[in-house]
Enzyme design. Structure first.
Site, PDB file in Angstrom:
ATOM      1  N   LYS A  96       0.912  -1.163   0.154  1.00 39.38           N
ATOM      2  CA  LYS A  96      -0.148  -0.027   0.013  1.00 39.38           C
ATOM      3  C   LYS A  96       0.882   1.234  -0.062  1.00 39.38           C
ATOM      4  O   LYS A  96       1.608   1.472   1.215  1.00 39.38           O
ATOM      5  CB  LYS A  96      -0.953   0.109   1.126  1.00 39.38           C
ATOM      6  CG  LYS A  96      -1.748   1.260   1.485  1.00 39.38           C
ATOM      7  CD  LYS A  96      -2.660   1.188   2.568  1.00 39.38           C
ATOM      8  CE  LYS A  96      -3.089   2.819   2.918  1.00 39.38           C
ATOM      9  NZ  LYS A  96      -3.858   3.016   3.796  1.00 39.38           N
ATOM     10  N   GLY A 157      -8.406   9.034   9.012  1.00 34.06           N
ATOM     11  CA  GLY A 157      -8.770   9.180  10.180  1.00 34.06           C
ATOM     12  C   GLY A 157     -10.084  10.246  10.727  1.00 34.06           C
ATOM     13  O   GLY A 157     -10.494  10.499  11.587  1.00 34.06           O
ATOM     14  N   ALA A 184      -9.463   5.405   3.241  1.00 35.07           N
ATOM     15  CA  ALA A 184      -9.477   6.525   4.437  1.00 35.07           C
ATOM     16  C   ALA A 184     -10.645   7.310   4.261  1.00 35.07           C
ATOM     17  O   ALA A 184     -11.317   7.423   3.314  1.00 35.07           O
ATOM     18  CB  ALA A 184      -8.426   7.312   4.012  1.00 35.07           C
ATOM     19  N   GLY A 185     -10.874   7.877   5.338  1.00 40.26           N
ATOM     20  CA  GLY A 185     -11.987   8.901   5.827  1.00 40.26           C
ATOM     21  C   GLY A 185     -13.437   8.096   6.008  1.00 40.26           C
ATOM     22  O   GLY A 185     -14.223   8.960   6.319  1.00 40.26           O
ATOM     23  N   ASN A 206      -9.654   1.597   9.021  1.00 44.07           N
ATOM     24  CA  ASN A 206      -9.031   1.398  10.401  1.00 44.07           C
ATOM     25  C   ASN A 206      -9.783   2.308  11.698  1.00 44.07           C
ATOM     26  O   ASN A 206     -10.438   1.575  12.347  1.00 44.07           O
ATOM     27  CB  ASN A 206      -7.619   1.682  10.408  1.00 44.07           C
ATOM     28  CG  ASN A 206      -6.594   1.214  11.461  1.00 44.07           C
ATOM     29  OD1 ASN A 206      -5.285   0.751  11.191  1.00 44.07           O
ATOM     30  ND2 ASN A 206      -7.272   1.024  12.684  1.00 44.07           N
ATOM     31  N   THR A 207      -9.488   3.382  11.488  1.00 46.89           N
ATOM     32  CA  THR A 207      -9.823   4.103  12.630  1.00 46.89           C
ATOM     33  C   THR A 207     -11.416   4.125  13.181  1.00 46.89           C
ATOM     34  O   THR A 207     -11.590   3.947  14.255  1.00 46.89           O
ATOM     35  CB  THR A 207      -9.615   5.713  12.602  1.00 46.89           C
ATOM     36  OG1 THR A 207      -8.206   5.799  12.071  1.00 46.89           O
ATOM     37  CG2 THR A 207      -9.718   6.678  13.793  1.00 46.89           C
TER      38      THR A 207
END
Lengths: 257, 65
Positions: A96, A157, A184-185, A206-207
């Site tokens: 990645k 995040g 992301a996001g 992830n977050t």
């Protein structure tokens, strides 16, 4: 189904491994979600605590393909060197590729990204580039050797979801054969479902899971969401329209006035 | 001689990168190495001679998003 360099994912959820309250909760999140990929990274280890060795043993136990990242890299050289180190440690050609260009938004430096992608693709890497939704950049990444594109939904995040849905839809339309991942996001399962409804092939987050009150339950919720969105796209949804149209047949209705 | 290991100054007797890894107990560990910002693959560690002032990075798996 579009594959990722020949690999078909068991589940279109790509789940990060950072920021969980504990290793046990991380493992539980993977178990309950059945996530198809685990993203991982590299950090300094000088011998004393051997934290990396313990972490690796746990990840290997998950039995999920790993996608190492070049998180935190700001230059082509740094990203390429990190990718080589990751390939050796994790024994995978997958990378990645992150080349960060802006410290506040963590927006990729797309110029350096394209160059690093070219260098790594020529060296046999299978590059998953973390990019923006820019179509010209996407073209250049494909030309550089990438066979997957990973546009951001919103800044890493942030949990804002799909900040530019039009652009993501237009990417899907422009590159009908390229596996696309929203990376992301993402904040909520509905964001992930929406990405899949647009025809994306996977969602990387992830977050939103790791920082939820109950990460394992949230991971399961995301898993259901991506599978629902994937099925909805495959089922060919109706087009929205401004006018009402009765769903109950009018013919044969009793005359009771 | 004095080297920098993962950003910290350190005295070492190691003549090669492989000897340095043995010295810090990571000879058999799952790590990747770089010397002076250049990747050194595992098979090359035994023949990669260290010099005073070398900057060595030893990286292991960690959590990532």
């Amino acid at each position: 189904m579009r594959s990722f360099y020949g690999t078909t994912l068991a589940n279109p959820l790509m789940l990060g491994t950072a920021q969980y309250p504990s290793p046990a909760i991380l493992a539980e999140a993977f178990r309950r979600s059945g996530a198809g990929v685990a993203t991982v990274s590299l950090r300094r280890e000088s011998g004393a605590d051997r934290a990396g060795q313990d972490f690796w043993a746990m990840i290997a136990d998950l039995g999920v393909p790993v996608l190492p990242n070049t998180a935190g890299c700001h230059s082509v050289k740094e990203a390429v060197t990190t990718a080589h180190m990751a390939r050796e440690v994790f024994d995978t050609p997958w990378i990645k590729l992150e080349v960060i260009g802006h410290t506040d938004t963590l927006q990729p430096d797309v110029f350096a990204l394209v160059e690093a992608a070219r260098v790594l693709s020529e060296d046999g890497f299978q590059v998953f580039p973390y990019t923006t939704e820019d179509l010209v950049v996407a073209e250049k990444l494909l030309h550089a050797g990438c066979e997957v594109l990973m546009p951001w939904g919103a800044p890493i995040g942030s949990g804002l979801g799909l900040a530019n849905e039009y652009a993501l839809r237009s990417m899907r339309a422009h590159f009908p054969d390229v596996p696309l991942v929203v990376d992301a996001g993402i904040g909520l399962p509905s964001h992930a479902a929406r990405a899949m409804e647009l025809g994306f092939d996977a969602v990387l987050l992830n977050t939103a899971v790791a920082k939820a009150g109950d990460p394992a339950m949230m991971a399961e919720a995301f898993s259901r969401a991506v599978l629902a969105g994937q099925a909805a796209y495959a089922a060919d949804p109706i087009e929205p329209r401004d006018m009402a149209a009765p769903s109950t047949p009018v013919i044969g209705k009793a005359f009771l006035e | 001689m004095k080297i920098t290991l993962n950003g910290e100054s350190r005295e070492t007797e190691a003549r090669t990168l492989a000897e340095l890894l043995a010295e810090i107990g990571l000879a058999e560990a799952k790590v990747a190495t770089a010397v002076n910002e250049a990747f050194v693959a595992a098979p090359a560690r035994a023949t990669h001679a260290l010099e005073a002032g070398d900057r060595i990075e030893v990286l292991a798996p960690m959590q990532g998003g």
